[in-house]
Design a protein around this motif. Structure first.
Motif, PDB file in Angstrom:
ATOM      1  N   ASP A  91       0.812  -1.216   0.000  1.00  0.00           N
ATOM      2  CA  ASP A  91       0.000   0.000   0.000  1.00  0.00           C
ATOM      3  C   ASP A  91       0.846   1.268   0.000  1.00  0.00           C
ATOM      4  N   LEU A  92       2.167   1.126   0.061  1.00  0.00           N
ATOM      5  CA  LEU A  92       3.037   2.304   0.016  1.00  0.00           C
ATOM      6  C   LEU A  92       3.212   2.720  -1.443  1.00  0.00           C
ATOM      7  N   PRO A  93       2.730   3.895  -1.820  1.00  0.00           N
ATOM      8  CA  PRO A  93       2.749   4.285  -3.242  1.00  0.00           C
ATOM      9  C   PRO A  93       4.130   4.237  -3.879  1.00  0.00           C
ATOM     10  N   ASP A  94       5.177   4.627  -3.123  1.00  0.00           N
ATOM     11  CA  ASP A  94       6.513   4.681  -3.719  1.00  0.00           C
ATOM     12  C   ASP A  94       7.158   3.304  -3.848  1.00  0.00           C
ATOM     13  N   ARG A  95       6.535   2.277  -3.292  1.00  0.00           N
ATOM     14  CA  ARG A  95       7.098   0.923  -3.353  1.00  0.00           C
ATOM     15  C   ARG A  95       6.316   0.004  -4.290  1.00  0.00           C
ATOM     16  N   ARG A  96       5.134   0.451  -4.684  1.00  0.00           N
ATOM     17  CA  ARG A  96       4.192  -0.462  -5.332  1.00  0.00           C
ATOM     18  C   ARG A  96       4.747  -1.073  -6.616  1.00  0.00           C
ATOM     19  N   SER A  97       5.329  -0.268  -7.487  1.00  0.00           N
ATOM     20  CA  SER A  97       5.789  -0.780  -8.783  1.00  0.00           C
ATOM     21  C   SER A  97       6.893  -1.821  -8.616  1.00  0.00           C
ATOM     22  N   ALA A  98       7.876  -1.531  -7.760  1.00  0.00           N
ATOM     23  CA  ALA A  98       8.978  -2.473  -7.544  1.00  0.00           C
ATOM     24  C   ALA A  98       8.475  -3.772  -6.914  1.00  0.00           C
ATOM     25  N   LEU A  99       7.569  -3.651  -5.955  1.00  0.00           N
ATOM     26  CA  LEU A  99       7.028  -4.848  -5.309  1.00  0.00           C
ATOM     27  C   LEU A  99       6.226  -5.688  -6.298  1.00  0.00           C
ATOM     28  N   LEU A 100       5.508  -5.022  -7.194  1.00  0.00           N
ATOM     29  CA  LEU A 100       4.737  -5.744  -8.196  1.00  0.00           C
ATOM     30  C   LEU A 100       5.637  -6.526  -9.143  1.00  0.00           C
ATOM     31  N   THR A 101       6.772  -5.928  -9.484  1.00  0.00           N
ATOM     32  CA  THR A 101       7.709  -6.615 -10.383  1.00  0.00           C
ATOM     33  C   THR A 101       8.172  -7.928  -9.767  1.00  0.00           C
ATOM     34  N   LEU A 103       6.679  -9.539  -7.284  1.00  0.00           N
ATOM     35  CA  LEU A 103       5.520 -10.405  -7.074  1.00  0.00           C
ATOM     36  C   LEU A 103       5.167 -11.155  -8.349  1.00  0.00           C
ATOM     37  N   GLU A 104       5.150 -10.454  -9.481  1.00  0.00           N
ATOM     38  CA  GLU A 104       4.801 -11.110 -10.742  1.00  0.00           C
ATOM     39  C   GLU A 104       5.856 -12.144 -11.144  1.00  0.00           C
ATOM     40  N   ARG A 105       7.118 -11.866 -10.835  1.00  0.00           N
ATOM     41  CA  ARG A 105       8.161 -12.861 -11.103  1.00  0.00           C
ATOM     42  C   ARG A 105       7.916 -14.116 -10.271  1.00  0.00           C
ATOM     43  N   GLY A 106       7.471 -13.894  -9.034  1.00  0.00           N
ATOM     44  CA  GLY A 106       7.198 -15.027  -8.154  1.00  0.00           C
ATOM     45  C   GLY A 106       6.027 -15.879  -8.608  1.00  0.00           C
ATOM     46  N   LEU A 107       5.058 -15.272  -9.308  1.00  0.00           N
ATOM     47  CA  LEU A 107       3.922 -16.061  -9.786  1.00  0.00           C
ATOM     48  C   LEU A 107       4.383 -17.182 -10.713  1.00  0.00           C
ATOM     49  N   GLY A 108       5.352 -16.874 -11.569  1.00  0.00           N
ATOM     50  CA  GLY A 108       5.890 -17.913 -12.447  1.00  0.00           C
ATOM     51  C   GLY A 108       6.571 -19.023 -11.667  1.00  0.00           C
ATOM     52  N   VAL A 109       7.256 -18.640 -10.574  1.00  0.00           N
ATOM     53  CA  VAL A 109       7.917 -19.647  -9.729  1.00  0.00           C
ATOM     54  C   VAL A 109       6.875 -20.556  -9.093  1.00  0.00           C
ATOM     55  N   PHE A 110       5.783 -19.967  -8.603  1.00  0.00           N
ATOM     56  CA  PHE A 110       4.745 -20.785  -7.967  1.00  0.00           C
ATOM     57  C   PHE A 110       4.142 -21.772  -8.970  1.00  0.00           C
ATOM     58  N   VAL A 111       3.983 -21.343 -10.218  1.00  0.00           N
ATOM     59  CA  VAL A 111       3.467 -22.248 -11.246  1.00  0.00           C
ATOM     60  C   VAL A 111       4.455 -23.389 -11.467  1.00  0.00           C
ATOM     61  N   ASP A 112       5.753 -23.046 -11.565  1.00  0.00           N
ATOM     62  CA  ASP A 112       6.775 -24.072 -11.796  1.00  0.00           C
ATOM     63  C   ASP A 112       6.803 -25.116 -10.682  1.00  0.00           C
ATOM     64  N   TYR A 113       6.544 -24.685  -9.444  1.00  0.00           N
ATOM     65  CA  TYR A 113       6.609 -25.600  -8.297  1.00  0.00           C
ATOM     66  C   TYR A 113       5.246 -26.199  -7.950  1.00  0.00           C
ATOM     67  N   GLY A 114       4.232 -25.885  -8.748  1.00  0.00           N
ATOM     68  CA  GLY A 114       2.906 -26.439  -8.474  1.00  0.00           C
ATOM     69  C   GLY A 114       2.294 -25.945  -7.182  1.00  0.00           C
ATOM     70  N   ASP A 115       2.670 -24.739  -6.749  1.00  0.00           N
ATOM     71  CA  ASP A 115       2.197 -24.184  -5.483  1.00  0.00           C
ATOM     72  C   ASP A 115       0.916 -23.386  -5.746  1.00  0.00           C
ATOM     73  N   ARG A 116      -0.203 -24.101  -5.725  1.00  0.00           N
ATOM     74  CA  ARG A 116      -1.477 -23.459  -6.044  1.00  0.00           C
ATOM     75  C   ARG A 116      -1.877 -22.416  -4.997  1.00  0.00           C
ATOM     76  N   GLU A 117      -1.602 -22.700  -3.728  1.00  0.00           N
ATOM     77  CA  GLU A 117      -2.025 -21.785  -2.661  1.00  0.00           C
ATOM     78  C   GLU A 117      -1.368 -20.416  -2.811  1.00  0.00           C
ATOM     79  N   HIS A 118      -0.030 -20.402  -2.919  1.00  0.00           N
ATOM     80  CA  HIS A 118       0.665 -19.122  -3.013  1.00  0.00           C
ATOM     81  C   HIS A 118       0.435 -18.458  -4.376  1.00  0.00           C
ATOM     82  N   PHE A 119       0.226 -19.258  -5.419  1.00  0.00           N
ATOM     83  CA  PHE A 119      -0.090 -18.677  -6.718  1.00  0.00           C
ATOM     84  C   PHE A 119      -1.409 -17.905  -6.632  1.00  0.00           C
ATOM     85  N   GLY A 120      -2.423 -18.534  -6.005  1.00  0.00           N
ATOM     86  CA  GLY A 120      -3.716 -17.864  -5.870  1.00  0.00           C
ATOM     87  C   GLY A 120      -3.623 -16.599  -5.036  1.00  0.00           C
TER      88      GLY A 120
END
Length: 549
Positions: A91-101, A103-120
Motif C-alpha cells: 500500500d506504500l505508493p513509492d514501493r508499489r511498482s517495484a514490489l509488483l515486479t 511479485l509477478e516474477r514469483g507467480l511464475g515460480v509458484f506455477v513451476d513448483y505447483g504451489d497453487r495456494e501461493h499462486f492464488g
C-alpha cells in the motif's frame, strides 16, 4: 516456510503475531538462535511492517530471503518472502511498482513448483495492486486468470476477488453493463460467501444499482449489507446516502479507505455529496479541492473529475450557470469519455437555464445513446428528458413528446419514483404548451405523494393551469397554499413570476404588482434562470406582449 519444519522460536513468534504482540515478535531477533532462522526473520518483517517500521521490515525480509536462497530450491521460498513483503508494504505508493515486479516474477515460480495456494494469493494481490495503480487492462487480465484458476480448484474466495476487481475495472472504464453482469454472477443473495470482501461486494452491488438509477434494488441490498459487522466505515457511510441519512468519518477511516481500490468509488460518492450540499461555493470548492487531491493521489483521476463536475453543478444551482459552463469547458480536455458524457448532460441543464436550447439539445443528443450503451441508464433517461425540455422550450412539441417517450422507455426497468415524477412533470409541461390542460392535470395526479420537491413542482404547475384557464384568483390561492418561501430557489423564483402574472391578470393595480415583478426577476436571476428572467422582463415591458400572455 518450505523445506523444513518451523523452529520452536518461529512457532512462538507466529503465536505472538496472531495475538497482535508485534513488539514482542520484533524483540525475538535478539535471541541467539534467531541468526539463522529464516522463518523467524519473515515473521519479524511482518511485525515490523505492522508497526510502521518500514526499514526494519525490509531488513528482516532481506535476511529471510538471503537465508532461503542458500538452500536447495531456494527460489520458491524467496518468492514466498516477496509475496509477504508485497502483502505488508504494497500500500506504500513509492514501493508499489517495484514490489509488483517481484511479485509477478514469483507467480511464475509458484506455477513451476505447483504451489497453487501461493499462486492464488499472489495473483489476487497482484490484481489488487494493479487496481491501486489504475492499470485496468492489467486488472482485467489478472482477474481473468484468477477467476479461471479459482474455478479449476474450487476456491470461491478467489472467484469473489477476481470478479469484484474486474467489476471495479469495468466501472472505471465506464462500462456499467459489464460491471453489473460480473456482480450478478456472484452468489451475493444466497447468504454466501461471508467476510469483509463479501460485505464489500454487496455494498458495491448496491452502489452500482444506485448509480444505474435502480433505487429499489439498491436499497434492498443495502438494508442487508448495512447489518454486516465486516463492512468498512466508508462503505457504510456511502450506503447511508441511499436512505438520505448523514454520515461521519474520522480521518483515519478515510486514510484507510484511500489504500483500498474497492473503496475509492465510495469515497468519491461521499465527496460529491459534500460538494452538492455545501452552503457556499467557497465551501464547495474546498471540498472539491480536497477530493481531487486525495483521489489523484490514489491514481483515480476519473473519480476526481466526477467531483469537479459536481462542483460545476453546485455553481449552476447557486445561480451562476455561465461560471459553471466555464468550469466544465476548462475541464473538457482532461475528462475520460464516460465522465465527459456525464458532464455534457450537466452542461445541457446550464444551457437550458440560459435559454440556449439549441446547444442543450445538441449536447444530450450526442450523449444519450452512448450513456445507455455504457449502462448509465438513469443518466441516459435524464438526457432524453432534458432534450424533451429543450424541444418544448423551442416550441417543437411533437418532437418533445417523442423524446419524453424515449426517456420513459429507458426508465421502465429502473423502478425509480424520482425519474417517473420528473417525466410526469415534463409531460405535464408539454401538455400545457400544447393547450391540453386536462392531460396536464392527469399527469400531475400521481405526484401528490411524491417527494416534497416534486410535489411542490406539481402544485406550481397546477396553479399555472388555473391561470391559463382564466382563473387567476384561484391560481393565487394555490400559490399561497404552496408556501413558496420553503421551496427550492428555482421553484421559489418561478412561483414569484407566476404570482406576478396572476396578479396582473386579476386586475391588481400595476403599482402593487411592481414589487412582485422586481422580486420575481431578482429571484430568477439568482437561481440561474436568466432566460426565464428575460422572458418575464419582456412581458413586463411590452404592453402587446402582456396582452397576448
Amino acid at each position: 516456510m518450505p523445506a523444513e519444519d518451523p523452529s520452536a522460536l518461529c512457532r512462538r513468534a507466529a503465536s505472538l503475531l496472531s495475538e497482535g504482540h508485534l513488539q514482542q515478535v520484533c524483540a525475538l531477533a535478539a535471541e541467539p538462535e534467531a541468526e539463522q532462522d529464516a522463518g523467524l526473520a519473515l515473521l519479524i518483517g511482518q511485525a515490523a511492517a505492522g508497526l510502521g517500521e518500514i526499514e526494519r521490515a525490509d531488513r528482516a525480509f532481506d535476511k529471510a530471503k538471503m537465508l532461503i536462497l542458500a538452500r536447495d530450491a531456494g527460489e520458491h521460498g524467496a518468492a514466498i518472502v516477496e509475496l509477504h513483503r508485497a502483502l505488508c508494504l504494497g500500500d506504500l505508493p513509492d514501493r508499489r511498482s517495484a514490489l509488483l515486479t517481484e511479485l509477478e516474477r514469483g507467480l511464475g515460480v509458484f506455477v513451476d513448483y505447483g504451489d497453487r495456494e501461493h499462486f492464488g494469493r499472489g495473483l489476487a494481490l497482484a490484481t489488487r495492486m494493479w487496481a491501486s495503480l489504475a492499470d485496468w487492462d492489467k486488472v482485467l487480465d489478472r482477474s481473468q486468470r484468477l477467476d479461471q484458476a479459482s474455478a479449476t480448484h474450487q476456491q470461491p474466495h478467489g472467484t469473489l476477488t477476481a470478479r469484484l476487481y474486474a467489476a471495479l475495472a469495468f466501472e472505471a472504464l465506464g462500462d456499467l453493463h459489464r460491471a453489473r453482469e460480473l456482480l450478478d454472477s456472484l452468489p451475493l443473495d444466497a447468504g454466501a460467501p461471508s467476510g469483509s470482501l463479501a460485505a464489500l461486494a454487496r455494498a458495491t452491488s448496491s452502489r452500482l444499482h444506485a448509480r444505474q438509477g435502480r433505487p429499489t434494488q439498491a436499497r434492498a441490498v443495502a438494508v442487508r449489507v448495512a447489518q454486516e459487522p465486516h463492512l468498512p466505515p466508508v462503505a457504510r457511510a456511502g450506503l447511508a446516502l441511499l436512505f438520505g441519512q448523514g454520515f461521519s468519518l474520522d480521518p483515519s477511516e478515510l486514510d484507510a479507505a484511500l489504500a483500498e481500490p474497492l473503496l475509492l468509488p465510495f469515497v468519491a460518492e461521499l465527496f460529491q455529496h459534500e460538494v452538492a450540499r455545501a452552503a457556499t461555493r467557497e465551501q464547495a470548492r474546498a471540498q472539491a479541492d480536497r477530493a481531487v487531491s486525495l483521489l489523484h493521489g490514489a491514481s483515480r483521476s476519473d473519480l476526481a473529475a466526477l467531483c469537479e463536475v459536481a462542483y460545476a453543478r453546485h455553481l449552476g444551482a447557486d445561480g451562476d450557470p455561465a461560471r459553471a459552463l466555464e468550469h466544465l469547458e476548462a475541464l473538457e480536455a482532461t475528462l475520460p469519455p464516460w465522465v465527459h458524457a456525464l458532464a455534457d448532460v450537466a452542461r445541457a441543464d446550464l444551457h437550458l437555464n440560459l435559454g440556449q436550447t439549441g446547444r442543450a439539445i445538441a449536447y444530450v443528443d450526442a450523449q444519450a445513446r452512448p450513456l445507455q450503451d455504457r449502462g448509465f441508464l438513469q443518466h441516459a433517461a435524464l438526457a432524453h428528458l432534458k432534450a424533451a425540455r429543450g424541444l418544448r422550450l423551442a416550441g417543437r412539441i411533437d418532437q418533445a413528446r417523442d423524446r419524453l417517450a424515449d426517456s420513459g422507455a429507458i426508465a421502465a426497468s429502473l423502478q425509480s419514483a424520482e425519474l417517473r415524477a420528473l417525466q410526469a412533470l415534463e409531460g405535464a409541461r408539454i401538455a400545457l404548451v400544447a393547450g391540453r390542460a386536462d392531460e396536464a392535470r392527469q399527469r400531475l395526479e400521481g405526484l401528490v405523494d411524491a417527494q416534497p420537491a416534486m410535489a411542490q413542482a406539481a402544485s406550481l404547475l397546477g396553479a399555472q393551469i388555473e391561470l391559463m384557464e382564466g382563473r387567476p384568483r384561484h391560481c393565487l390561492e394555490l400559490l399561497e397554499a404552496l408556501e413558496l418561501p420553503w421551496c427550492s430557489p428555482a421553484l421559489r423564483a418561478q412561483g414569484a413570476a407566476l404570482r406576478f402574472r396572476a396578479q396582473r391578470a386579476a386586475g391588481v393595480e400595476p403599482v402593487l404588482t411592481e414589487h412582485i415583478f422586481n422580486e420575481a426577476e431578482r429571484l430568477l436571476r439568482a437561481a440561474g434562470l436568466s432566460a426565464q428572467a428575460d422572458r418575464l422582463r419582456e412581458e413586463h415591458d411590452d404592453p402587446e406582449g402582456r396582452a397576448r400572455l
